[in-house]
Design a protein around this motif. Structure first.
Motif, PDB file in Angstrom:
ATOM      1  N   ASP A  32       0.808  -1.216   0.000  1.00 33.17           N
ATOM      2  CA  ASP A  32       0.000   0.000   0.000  1.00 33.17           C
ATOM      3  C   ASP A  32       0.843   1.268   0.000  1.00 33.17           C
ATOM      4  OD1 ASP A  32       1.051  -0.105   2.550  1.00 33.17           O
ATOM      5  OD2 ASP A  32      -0.777   0.611   3.509  1.00 33.17           O
ATOM      6  N   ALA A  33       2.130   1.180  -0.394  1.00 30.84           N
ATOM      7  CA  ALA A  33       2.998   2.354  -0.308  1.00 30.84           C
ATOM      8  C   ALA A  33       3.847   2.523  -1.563  1.00 30.84           C
ATOM      9  CB  ALA A  33       3.916   2.251   0.910  1.00 30.84           C
ATOM     10  N   VAL A  34       4.167   3.786  -1.835  1.00 35.91           N
ATOM     11  CA  VAL A  34       5.197   4.156  -2.803  1.00 35.91           C
ATOM     12  C   VAL A  34       6.255   4.882  -1.992  1.00 35.91           C
ATOM     13  CG1 VAL A  34       5.781   5.684  -4.727  1.00 35.91           C
ATOM     14  CG2 VAL A  34       3.705   4.308  -4.815  1.00 35.91           C
ATOM     15  N   LEU A  35       7.492   4.477  -2.160  1.00 34.18           N
ATOM     16  CA  LEU A  35       8.610   5.096  -1.456  1.00 34.18           C
ATOM     17  C   LEU A  35       9.446   5.871  -2.457  1.00 34.18           C
ATOM     18  CD1 LEU A  35      10.501   5.477   1.014  1.00 34.18           C
ATOM     19  CD2 LEU A  35      11.556   3.273   0.392  1.00 34.18           C
ATOM     20  N   MET A  36       9.700   7.152  -2.163  1.00 27.68           N
ATOM     21  CA  MET A  36      10.590   7.971  -2.974  1.00 27.68           C
ATOM     22  C   MET A  36      11.769   8.356  -2.092  1.00 27.68           C
ATOM     23  SD  MET A  36       7.981  10.260  -5.256  1.00 27.68           S
ATOM     24  CE  MET A  36       9.195  10.474  -6.563  1.00 27.68           C
ATOM     25  N   VAL A  37      12.995   8.056  -2.553  1.00 29.53           N
ATOM     26  CA  VAL A  37      14.191   8.244  -1.736  1.00 29.53           C
ATOM     27  C   VAL A  37      15.174   9.165  -2.445  1.00 29.53           C
ATOM     28  CG1 VAL A  37      16.133   7.090  -0.608  1.00 29.53           C
ATOM     29  CG2 VAL A  37      13.926   5.928  -0.768  1.00 29.53           C
ATOM     30  N   GLU A  38      15.473  10.295  -1.806  1.00 26.60           N
ATOM     31  CA  GLU A  38      16.538  11.175  -2.285  1.00 26.60           C
ATOM     32  C   GLU A  38      17.844  10.734  -1.629  1.00 26.60           C
ATOM     33  OE1 GLU A  38      15.809  15.414  -2.267  1.00 26.60           O
ATOM     34  OE2 GLU A  38      13.641  15.081  -2.225  1.00 26.60           O
ATOM     35  N   TRP A  39      18.925  10.770  -2.380  1.00 27.08           N
ATOM     36  CA  TRP A  39      20.253  10.341  -1.934  1.00 27.08           C
ATOM     37  C   TRP A  39      20.278   8.845  -1.630  1.00 27.08           C
ATOM     38  CZ3 TRP A  39      23.815  13.933  -2.863  1.00 27.08           C
ATOM     39  CH2 TRP A  39      23.393  15.256  -2.934  1.00 27.08           C
ATOM     40  N   PRO A  40      19.791   8.011  -2.552  1.00 24.14           N
ATOM     41  CA  PRO A  40      19.708   6.571  -2.292  1.00 24.14           C
ATOM     42  C   PRO A  40      21.068   5.884  -2.171  1.00 24.14           C
ATOM     43  CG  PRO A  40      19.276   7.003  -4.588  1.00 24.14           C
ATOM     44  CD  PRO A  40      19.336   8.347  -3.890  1.00 24.14           C
ATOM     45  N   GLU A  41      22.126   6.517  -2.600  1.00 21.13           N
ATOM     46  CA  GLU A  41      23.457   5.894  -2.490  1.00 21.13           C
ATOM     47  C   GLU A  41      23.873   5.708  -1.032  1.00 21.13           C
ATOM     48  OE1 GLU A  41      23.929  10.326  -3.266  1.00 21.13           O
ATOM     49  OE2 GLU A  41      22.712   8.711  -4.085  1.00 21.13           O
ATOM     50  N   ARG A  42      23.167   6.343  -0.113  1.00 21.54           N
ATOM     51  CA  ARG A  42      23.468   6.167   1.313  1.00 21.54           C
ATOM     52  C   ARG A  42      22.736   4.958   1.910  1.00 21.54           C
ATOM     53  NH1 ARG A  42      24.320  11.564   0.346  1.00 21.54           N
ATOM     54  NH2 ARG A  42      25.937  12.557   1.580  1.00 21.54           N
ATOM     55  N   TRP A  43      21.865   4.354   1.133  1.00 23.28           N
ATOM     56  CA  TRP A  43      21.083   3.202   1.582  1.00 23.28           C
ATOM     57  C   TRP A  43      21.829   1.937   1.179  1.00 23.28           C
ATOM     58  CZ3 TRP A  43      15.414   2.171  -0.413  1.00 23.28           C
ATOM     59  CH2 TRP A  43      14.808   1.211   0.386  1.00 23.28           C
ATOM     60  N   ARG A  44      22.269   1.173   2.148  1.00 19.45           N
ATOM     61  CA  ARG A  44      23.072  -0.016   1.867  1.00 19.45           C
ATOM     62  C   ARG A  44      22.267  -1.166   1.287  1.00 19.45           C
ATOM     63  NH1 ARG A  44      26.774  -0.801   7.157  1.00 19.45           N
ATOM     64  NH2 ARG A  44      24.735  -0.710   8.131  1.00 19.45           N
ATOM     65  N   PHE A  45      20.980  -1.198   1.564  1.00 18.62           N
ATOM     66  CA  PHE A  45      20.160  -2.329   1.138  1.00 18.62           C
ATOM     67  C   PHE A  45      18.920  -1.888   0.363  1.00 18.62           C
ATOM     68  CE2 PHE A  45      22.197  -3.331   5.227  1.00 18.62           C
ATOM     69  CZ  PHE A  45      23.069  -4.316   4.783  1.00 18.62           C
TER      70      PHE A  45
END
Length: 165
Positions: free
Chosen positions: A102-115
């Motif tokens: 039930d969600a859409v995720l938008m992530v700015e600066w995704p290179e900081r997300w390891r997984f």
């Protein structure tokens, strides 16, 4: 990966229009990863998505880290990871949004997300070319992300100041 293309945006209004086009096509379960330098237009693009979903108050979550917006279609979660190191990102629990039914995720600066998620991902890299021009490099993985990317590509023609490259 099915969709891979580039779009030029020659103004903030065109960038926001492209966001509106995407917002009309997004489906729950898609994660949008927004890469680009400061001032590249990531937040303007997300504001356009918010416009399409009926939110005129979308703002950067630079200090709150995640803003949530409930729509009739899904929960839009907008995360900004700029101020975090990978350990801090891990503590946010972005995985709960990514791929959620039930969600859409938008992530700015995704290179900081390891997984980051591997399925149903729309990768949007924004590059600066000149004072006003931006270049979107779009790649998708997964059926729902492919559909959103296809709609963005097709709808770019309806945004004054935007064109497929």
């Amino acid at each position: 990966m099915r969709a891979a293309f580039r779009i030029a945006s020659r103004s903030e209004a065109a960038t926001r229009c492209l966001g509106r086009v995407l917002g009309m096509a997004l489906l729950p379960g898609v994660t949008v990863l927004l890469a680009g330098d400061l001032g590249a237009g990531k937040t303007a693009f997300v504001k356009g998505v918010g416009d399409a979903l009926g939110f005129d108050g979308v703002r950067s979550p630079s200090f709150t880290l995640i803003n949530e917006y409930r729509t009739e279609r899904f929960l839009l979660a907008h995360a900004d990871l700029y101020r975090l190191d990978p350990e801090g990102v891990d503590e946010l629990g972005l995985e709960e949004y990514a791929g959620a039914g039930d969600a859409v995720l938008m992530v700015e600066w995704p290179e900081r997300w390891r997984f980051p998620p591997g399925a149903e991902v729309l990768n949007v890299a924004l590059g600066v070319r000149g004072e006003e021009e931006r270049v979107f490099e779009v790649r998708s993985v997964g059926e729902r992300a492919d559909e959103a990317a296809d709609a963005l590509r097709a709808g770019a023609k309806d945004c004054p100041g935007a064109e497929l490259l």
